[in-house]
Write a protein that holds these residues in place. Structure first.
Motif, PDB file in Angstrom:
ATOM      1  N   ARG A 111      -7.156-106.753  48.086  1.00 30.60           N
ATOM      2  CA  ARG A 111      -5.817-107.320  48.060  1.00 30.60           C
ATOM      3  C   ARG A 111      -5.876-108.768  47.615  1.00 30.60           C
ATOM      4  N   PRO A 112      -4.812-109.268  46.998  1.00 27.72           N
ATOM      5  CA  PRO A 112      -4.775-110.702  46.699  1.00 27.72           C
ATOM      6  C   PRO A 112      -4.747-111.503  47.999  1.00 27.72           C
ATOM      7  N   ARG A 113      -5.047-112.768  47.908  1.00 29.42           N
ATOM      8  CA  ARG A 113      -5.058-113.608  49.097  1.00 29.42           C
ATOM      9  C   ARG A 113      -3.683-113.543  49.758  1.00 29.42           C
ATOM     10  N   GLU A 114      -3.688-113.199  51.025  1.00 33.09           N
ATOM     11  CA  GLU A 114      -2.444-113.100  51.782  1.00 33.09           C
ATOM     12  C   GLU A 114      -2.752-113.302  53.247  1.00 33.09           C
ATOM     13  N   GLU A 115      -1.732-113.583  54.006  1.00 33.31           N
ATOM     14  CA  GLU A 115      -1.890-113.699  55.455  1.00 33.31           C
ATOM     15  C   GLU A 115      -2.100-112.289  55.986  1.00 33.31           C
ATOM     16  N   PRO A 116      -3.235-112.027  56.632  1.00 36.04           N
ATOM     17  CA  PRO A 116      -3.489-110.656  57.082  1.00 36.04           C
ATOM     18  C   PRO A 116      -2.598-110.275  58.261  1.00 36.04           C
ATOM     19  N   ALA A 117      -2.334-108.991  58.340  1.00 37.08           N
ATOM     20  CA  ALA A 117      -1.579-108.468  59.485  1.00 37.08           C
ATOM     21  C   ALA A 117      -2.429-108.624  60.738  1.00 37.08           C
ATOM     22  N   GLU A 118      -1.771-108.621  61.881  1.00 34.49           N
ATOM     23  CA  GLU A 118      -2.476-108.763  63.155  1.00 34.49           C
ATOM     24  C   GLU A 118      -3.553-107.690  63.289  1.00 34.49           C
ATOM     25  N   GLY A 119      -4.722-108.110  63.709  1.00 32.72           N
ATOM     26  CA  GLY A 119      -5.829-107.183  63.888  1.00 32.72           C
ATOM     27  C   GLY A 119      -6.669-106.981  62.647  1.00 32.72           C
ATOM     28  N   LEU A 120      -6.274-107.595  61.536  1.00 32.26           N
ATOM     29  CA  LEU A 120      -7.031-107.493  60.284  1.00 32.26           C
ATOM     30  C   LEU A 120      -7.473-108.886  59.862  1.00 32.26           C
ATOM     31  N   ARG A 121      -8.402-108.941  58.934  1.00 36.24           N
ATOM     32  CA  ARG A 121      -8.798-110.237  58.380  1.00 36.24           C
ATOM     33  C   ARG A 121      -8.968-110.112  56.878  1.00 36.24           C
ATOM     34  N   TRP A 122      -8.671-111.200  56.189  1.00 39.93           N
ATOM     35  CA  TRP A 122      -8.825-111.275  54.738  1.00 39.93           C
ATOM     36  C   TRP A 122     -10.047-112.117  54.462  1.00 39.93           C
ATOM     37  N   LEU A 123     -10.940-111.628  53.598  1.00 39.28           N
ATOM     38  CA  LEU A 123     -12.130-112.375  53.220  1.00 39.28           C
ATOM     39  C   LEU A 123     -12.200-112.458  51.706  1.00 39.28           C
ATOM     40  N   PRO A 124     -12.637-113.595  51.169  1.00 41.84           N
ATOM     41  CA  PRO A 124     -12.789-113.684  49.710  1.00 41.84           C
ATOM     42  C   PRO A 124     -13.948-112.808  49.249  1.00 41.84           C
ATOM     43  N   LEU A 125     -13.824-112.245  48.074  1.00 43.45           N
ATOM     44  CA  LEU A 125     -14.843-111.388  47.490  1.00 43.45           C
ATOM     45  C   LEU A 125     -15.423-112.095  46.276  1.00 43.45           C
ATOM     46  N   ARG A 126     -16.740-112.279  46.287  1.00 46.29           N
ATOM     47  CA  ARG A 126     -17.387-112.881  45.115  1.00 46.29           C
ATOM     48  C   ARG A 126     -17.123-112.010  43.903  1.00 46.29           C
ATOM     49  N   GLU A 127     -16.826-112.642  42.790  1.00 41.87           N
ATOM     50  CA  GLU A 127     -16.594-111.938  41.532  1.00 41.87           C
ATOM     51  C   GLU A 127     -15.526-110.859  41.679  1.00 41.87           C
ATOM     52  N   ALA A 128     -14.427-111.244  42.324  1.00 34.54           N
ATOM     53  CA  ALA A 128     -13.323-110.310  42.556  1.00 34.54           C
ATOM     54  C   ALA A 128     -12.674-109.924  41.229  1.00 34.54           C
ATOM     55  N   PRO A 129     -12.137-108.715  41.151  1.00 35.95           N
ATOM     56  CA  PRO A 129     -11.421-108.312  39.932  1.00 35.95           C
ATOM     57  C   PRO A 129     -10.230-109.234  39.690  1.00 35.95           C
ATOM     58  N   VAL A 130      -9.915-109.422  38.434  1.00 31.87           N
ATOM     59  CA  VAL A 130      -8.774-110.242  38.054  1.00 31.87           C
ATOM     60  C   VAL A 130      -7.583-109.324  37.836  1.00 31.87           C
ATOM     61  N   VAL A 131      -6.483-109.639  38.469  1.00 33.50           N
ATOM     62  CA  VAL A 131      -5.269-108.849  38.290  1.00 33.50           C
ATOM     63  C   VAL A 131      -4.580-109.331  37.027  1.00 33.50           C
ATOM     64  N   ARG A 132      -4.277-108.387  36.171  1.00 34.57           N
ATOM     65  CA  ARG A 132      -3.610-108.721  34.909  1.00 34.57           C
ATOM     66  C   ARG A 132      -2.188-108.171  34.947  1.00 34.57           C
ATOM     67  N   HIS A 133      -1.266-108.960  34.427  1.00 37.18           N
ATOM     68  CA  HIS A 133       0.128-108.528  34.366  1.00 37.18           C
ATOM     69  C   HIS A 133       0.547-108.511  32.899  1.00 37.18           C
ATOM     70  N   ALA A 134       1.479-107.656  32.578  1.00 37.94           N
ATOM     71  CA  ALA A 134       1.977-107.570  31.213  1.00 37.94           C
ATOM     72  C   ALA A 134       3.495-107.559  31.238  1.00 37.94           C
ATOM     73  N   LEU A 135       4.078-108.139  30.232  1.00 35.00           N
ATOM     74  CA  LEU A 135       5.517-108.110  30.046  1.00 35.00           C
ATOM     75  C   LEU A 135       5.760-107.520  28.664  1.00 35.00           C
ATOM     76  N   VAL A 136       6.530-106.466  28.612  1.00 31.53           N
ATOM     77  CA  VAL A 136       6.812-105.817  27.332  1.00 31.53           C
ATOM     78  C   VAL A 136       8.311-105.778  27.103  1.00 31.53           C
ATOM     79  N   TRP A 137       8.705-105.838  25.851  1.00 35.22           N
ATOM     80  CA  TRP A 137      10.108-105.741  25.489  1.00 35.22           C
ATOM     81  C   TRP A 137      10.208-105.245  24.061  1.00 35.22           C
ATOM     82  N   ASP A 138      11.380-104.787  23.713  1.00 33.12           N
ATOM     83  CA  ASP A 138      11.658-104.267  22.375  1.00 33.12           C
ATOM     84  C   ASP A 138      11.962-105.441  21.462  1.00 33.12           C
TER      85      ASP A 138
END
Length: 151
Positions: A111-138
């Motif tokens: 998951r992207p960096r976010e405040e974790p839900a109670e009882g969970l923890r977020w940890l950084p991942l070395r060499e994490a995948p990069v999320v790519r976004h695209a915008l398309v139009w006619d």
């Protein structure tokens, strides 16, 4: 067993977190979050690596809503050398997804960096995948130039 992990915790970390860390014989530094990020970037604290995920399941939403992203994420995992023990289809609702992580046993989610839900923890991942976004139009659309300017 190699050197102990170097872990930063923020002031006011819950006692259960500290107990768990001490039980794992890690080196703990009491640091503000901003200082931890700086130390992580310089390699002075440890992050989770792909090798740490060996044997864990991956909780991931079904591929139908965004098949390109779904398949790319699995390909990035494989390229990094991690093949989840199982890929579990996670429900789209956040509360059910969180429950799957909290009570699902040996499972992780990428998951992207976010405040974790109670009882969970977020940890950084070395060499994490990069999320790519695209915008398309006619390009023939009457507002194509305005859309291009927004991009």
């Amino acid at each position: 067993m190699g050197r102990p992990l170097r872990v930063g915790v923020t002031p006011g970390a819950p006692p259960a977190v500290l107990s768990t860390l001490y039980a794992e014989a890690v080196e703990i530094d009491d640091l503000p979050a901003a200082r931890q990020l700086d130390l992580l970037r310089r390699g002075a604290l440890d992050e989770v690596g792909w090798e740490d995920l060996t044997g864990l399941d991956l909780l991931l939403y079904e591929g139908k809503p965004a098949p390109g992203y779904h398949d790319r994420l699995l390909a990035d995992c494989a390229a990094a050398g991690w093949r989840p023990a199982h890929v579990r289809a996670g429900p789209p609702r956040r509360s059910l997804f969180v429950a799957g992580l909290r009570h699902g046993g040996d499972v992780v989610a990428l998951r992207p960096r976010e405040e974790p839900a109670e009882g969970l923890r977020w940890l950084p991942l070395r060499e994490a995948p990069v999320v790519r976004h695209a915008l398309v139009w006619d390009p023939a659309h009457e507002s194509s130039e305005r859309i291009a300017a927004l991009v």
